[in-house]
Each structure stands twice: as C-alpha cells, then as structure tokens.
Design a protein around this motif. Structure first.
Motif, PDB file in Angstrom:
ATOM      1  N   GLY A  36       0.800  -1.221   0.000  1.00 30.43           N
ATOM      2  CA  GLY A  36       0.000   0.000   0.000  1.00 30.43           C
ATOM      3  C   GLY A  36       0.829   1.265   0.000  1.00 30.43           C
ATOM      4  O   GLY A  36       0.352   2.324   0.418  1.00 30.43           O
ATOM      5  N   GLU A  94      -1.029  13.478  -1.978  1.00 29.18           N
ATOM      6  CA  GLU A  94      -2.253  12.711  -1.744  1.00 29.18           C
ATOM      7  C   GLU A  94      -2.262  11.436  -2.579  1.00 29.18           C
ATOM      8  O   GLU A  94      -2.675  10.372  -2.105  1.00 29.18           O
ATOM      9  CB  GLU A  94      -3.471  13.574  -2.068  1.00 29.18           C
ATOM     10  CG  GLU A  94      -3.680  14.735  -1.103  1.00 29.18           C
ATOM     11  CD  GLU A  94      -4.794  15.661  -1.558  1.00 29.18           C
ATOM     12  OE1 GLU A  94      -5.361  15.409  -2.649  1.00 29.18           O
ATOM     13  OE2 GLU A  94      -5.091  16.626  -0.837  1.00 29.18           O
ATOM     14  N   ARG A  95      -1.789  11.529  -3.820  1.00 31.33           N
ATOM     15  CA  ARG A  95      -1.770  10.343  -4.690  1.00 31.33           C
ATOM     16  C   ARG A  95      -0.775   9.315  -4.187  1.00 31.33           C
ATOM     17  O   ARG A  95      -1.059   8.112  -4.190  1.00 31.33           O
ATOM     18  CB  ARG A  95      -1.458  10.760  -6.120  1.00 31.33           C
ATOM     19  CG  ARG A  95      -2.534  11.650  -6.720  1.00 31.33           C
ATOM     20  CD  ARG A  95      -2.305  11.917  -8.196  1.00 31.33           C
ATOM     21  NE  ARG A  95      -3.358  12.785  -8.724  1.00 31.33           N
ATOM     22  CZ  ARG A  95      -3.502  13.100 -10.009  1.00 31.33           C
ATOM     23  NH1 ARG A  95      -2.650  12.619 -10.903  1.00 31.33           N
ATOM     24  NH2 ARG A  95      -4.478  13.896 -10.396  1.00 31.33           N
ATOM     25  N   ALA A 152       0.173   8.934  -1.136  1.00 31.63           N
ATOM     26  CA  ALA A 152      -0.381   8.379   0.093  1.00 31.63           C
ATOM     27  C   ALA A 152      -1.412   7.290  -0.193  1.00 31.63           C
ATOM     28  O   ALA A 152      -1.626   6.393   0.627  1.00 31.63           O
ATOM     29  CB  ALA A 152      -1.013   9.490   0.933  1.00 31.63           C
ATOM     30  N   ARG A 153      -2.037   7.349  -1.380  1.00 34.46           N
ATOM     31  CA  ARG A 153      -3.005   6.321  -1.773  1.00 34.46           C
ATOM     32  C   ARG A 153      -2.324   5.113  -2.415  1.00 34.46           C
ATOM     33  O   ARG A 153      -3.001   4.194  -2.881  1.00 34.46           O
ATOM     34  CB  ARG A 153      -4.022   6.901  -2.762  1.00 34.46           C
ATOM     35  CG  ARG A 153      -4.928   7.965  -2.181  1.00 34.46           C
ATOM     36  CD  ARG A 153      -6.148   8.176  -3.075  1.00 34.46           C
ATOM     37  NE  ARG A 153      -5.786   8.607  -4.420  1.00 34.46           N
ATOM     38  CZ  ARG A 153      -5.777   9.877  -4.820  1.00 34.46           C
ATOM     39  NH1 ARG A 153      -6.092  10.848  -3.971  1.00 34.46           N
ATOM     40  NH2 ARG A 153      -5.448  10.186  -6.066  1.00 34.46           N
ATOM     41  N   GLU A 167      -0.102   5.381  -5.052  1.00 29.44           N
ATOM     42  CA  GLU A 167       0.173   5.623  -6.459  1.00 29.44           C
ATOM     43  C   GLU A 167       1.628   6.058  -6.641  1.00 29.44           C
ATOM     44  O   GLU A 167       2.340   6.340  -5.677  1.00 29.44           O
ATOM     45  CB  GLU A 167      -0.788   6.686  -7.001  1.00 29.44           C
ATOM     46  CG  GLU A 167      -2.255   6.284  -6.888  1.00 29.44           C
ATOM     47  CD  GLU A 167      -3.205   7.330  -7.437  1.00 29.44           C
ATOM     48  OE1 GLU A 167      -2.736   8.222  -8.178  1.00 29.44           O
ATOM     49  OE2 GLU A 167      -4.410   7.265  -7.135  1.00 29.44           O
TER      50      GLU A 167
END
Length: 313
Positions: free
Chosen positions: A117, A188-189, A191-192, A194
């Motif tokens: 993740g 943010e990406r 952290a997801r 990506e």
C-alpha cells in the motif's frame, strides 16, 4: 538567445513527428520494413535541415565513444532509433504492441510497494520508450501512475497519441512550475499508493532553473534538482526507471534509489548534488547499454548562464 544556449523546450521536436500518423498507417497496413523504407527519406530531410539537433547528436555520440571505448554509429542511425521509438509509442497506444515482449528487471520493487500500500517516486530519463510503463500500468490495474510532463512542448504529439487512444492523456500532469497546490495533490496520490514519474535529465523550463552540475560522459552537465526536492516533500521511496529496446523485445529496469529523501537545511546543496551525481552515474551505465536510444537532441553539456546555481559541482 544564441543557438548554442537554446533551451531544449525551445527546440521544435514536433516537426520531426509531423508525418508520423502517415508512417503509423504504413506500418499498420504493410509492416515495419515498409515503414522504414519511408522513414529514411524523412530522416534525411530532418538531419539536413536541422543543424542544432544534428550537431548535438554528433557531440553526444563522440562523448559516448570516448566513455564506452566502443565505436558508435553515425547521426542517421541515432535519428532512426528516435523514429523507431516514436512508432513504438504509437503502436502501444494503438493497441498493436505486444506487452508480452517486455521484460521487467527489478519489477518486484514496485509490486512489493503496491502490495504494502505504499506509493513512490519514479525518476526516469529520455532513454528508450517510457510510454511503455504507462501501458503496463493499464494492464496492471493495481499500479497507478501520474507522469509529470511539459505538455506545452509536446502538445502536438500528445494530441496525436490521444487520437489513437483517448485515455492516453489521463495520467499526464503539466508541471512547468511546481506549485504548493501541485505538491499537495501529488502527496495525496502517493499516500493512496500511487506512483509519480518525473524525468531527471532535462533542465527545468524557467528563467533561473534549479540545477546541480554533475559529471556525465566525462564532462560537467546540468541536472535538475527538482526530482529530489519533490522526493523530500513527498517523503516516499524513490526508484529509478530506465527503458530500452533490444531487437524485438523491450526492457524496463527499476532500481531502488533512496528509501526516503530528507534534505538537511545546513547541507542542502551537498545532499542535492550527491543525488544528482548518483543519478548521472546510473544514466551513464544504462545509456552505454543502448547508446542510440538516449534522445536529447540539444547541447546537453552547455551550462546555461544562470543568475546562480542551486548546487555547486
């Protein structure tokens, strides 16, 4: 601005690919060899009428010959490899390229990160065909990429790819200037889980670009520090990505670069210079494996006249 100091973004590479849609049609209908028969007159015209890219190619090949100790082909072969790479991009986006012909080296670095993740930053180069990683990301839906590009420079080519596959531009982000809002969006990406892809071998498009000077093929050259500054902001693992074609097959190489980047205030310049130098050495290594597939057709070793260098050599 003199011809020698002309920035890469001011050189209209799109004039070379203006007829690629027609050549793509020839390849799709008749095959790759008829494509090459038509390609070489186009190459001859381009090489004869574009002295700056021609001179840059000749200079690069001479430096590579001294660095590698091996004789290098001529300028025409270099531009032919560029034409073949553009065709490969179009074939990939047109769904006509066999992804099974791609060999991954170090791919477990990315798949392990995805399984955990975790996202990351991929620093690439203008070596081979990096569009291949975008196609693979569509084949593997658990890998999501955001490719940072200067789309104003490549607008015509991106539109051409978009006509082959309207989804091709969904993961492109223009970053002529890296604003705080853009950095937050990228964070943010990541952290997801990506991945963000950024090139490490072209000076930024700005009046006073932030660069470090590192040895490359035996002479000092300017490298952007933006990728490492961005890595420090994102606080994520950093990997290197190199691509090259070997006959009918292609190779993608993933390498671990840093588990995380922390730039100390007092030693900021030294830390950035160290990372730029490490990247330059890995680029040297991979470019020497496929010398004709490094596509920077401008005077890479001309140090721009800057108000200041961000990082000393």
């Amino acid at each position: 601005m003199s011809a020698r100091s002309l920035h890469w973004a001011a050189i209209n590479e799109i004039s070379f690919v203006a007829g690629m849609r027609f050549l793509f049609w020839i390849c799709r209908v008749f095959g790759r060899w008829p494509f090459r028969v038509v390609l070489y007159p186009v190459l001859a015209w381009y090489v004869l009428t574009k002295p700056l890219p021609r001179k840059a190619s000749r200079d690069y090949l001479r430096r590579m010959e001294r660095f590698s100790g091996r004789a290098q082909p001529g300028v025409m072969r270099h531009f032919a490899a560029f034409g073949e790479s553009i065709l490969d991009k179009m074939l990939r986006w047109g769904g006509l390229f066999k992804v099974d012909d791609v060999t991954l080296h170090g791919g477990e670095l990315i798949t392990d990160a995805v399984a955990a993740g975790r996202g990351g930053l991929l620093i690439c180069a203008h070596l081979g065909n990096l569009e291949l990683c975008r196609v693979l990301s569509r084949q593997r839906h658990d890998i999501k990429l955001t490719v940072l590009v200067h789309t104003k420079h490549a607008q015509a080519f991106n539109e051409m790819l978009g006509s082959l596959n309207p989804a091709s531009q969904l993961n492109l982000m223009q970053v002529t200037d890296m604003s705080p809002a853009t950095a937050m969006l990228l964070a943010e990406r990541v952290a997801r889980g990506e991945f963000v892809v950024i090139a490490g071998d072209r000076v930024p498009v700005s009046h006073n670009p932030r660069v470090a000077v590192a040895d490359f093929l035996g002479a000092p050259a300017a490298f952007p520090v933006g990728p490492y500054v961005l890595a420090g902001v994102l606080q994520c693992p950093v990997f290197l990505l190199f691509s090259m074609r070997r006959g009918r097959r292609s190779d993608l190489y993933f390498e671990r670069f840093r588990d995380a980047v922390r730039i100390p205030r007092k030693e900021r310049d030294a830390a950035l210079a160290q990372m730029a130098g490490d990247y330059a050495r890995r680029l040297e290594h991979h470019a020497a494996q496929a010398p004709l597939q490094w596509f920077n057709f401008y005077d890479f070793w001309h140090l721009p006249e800057l108000e200041r260098f961000d990082v000393p050599r």
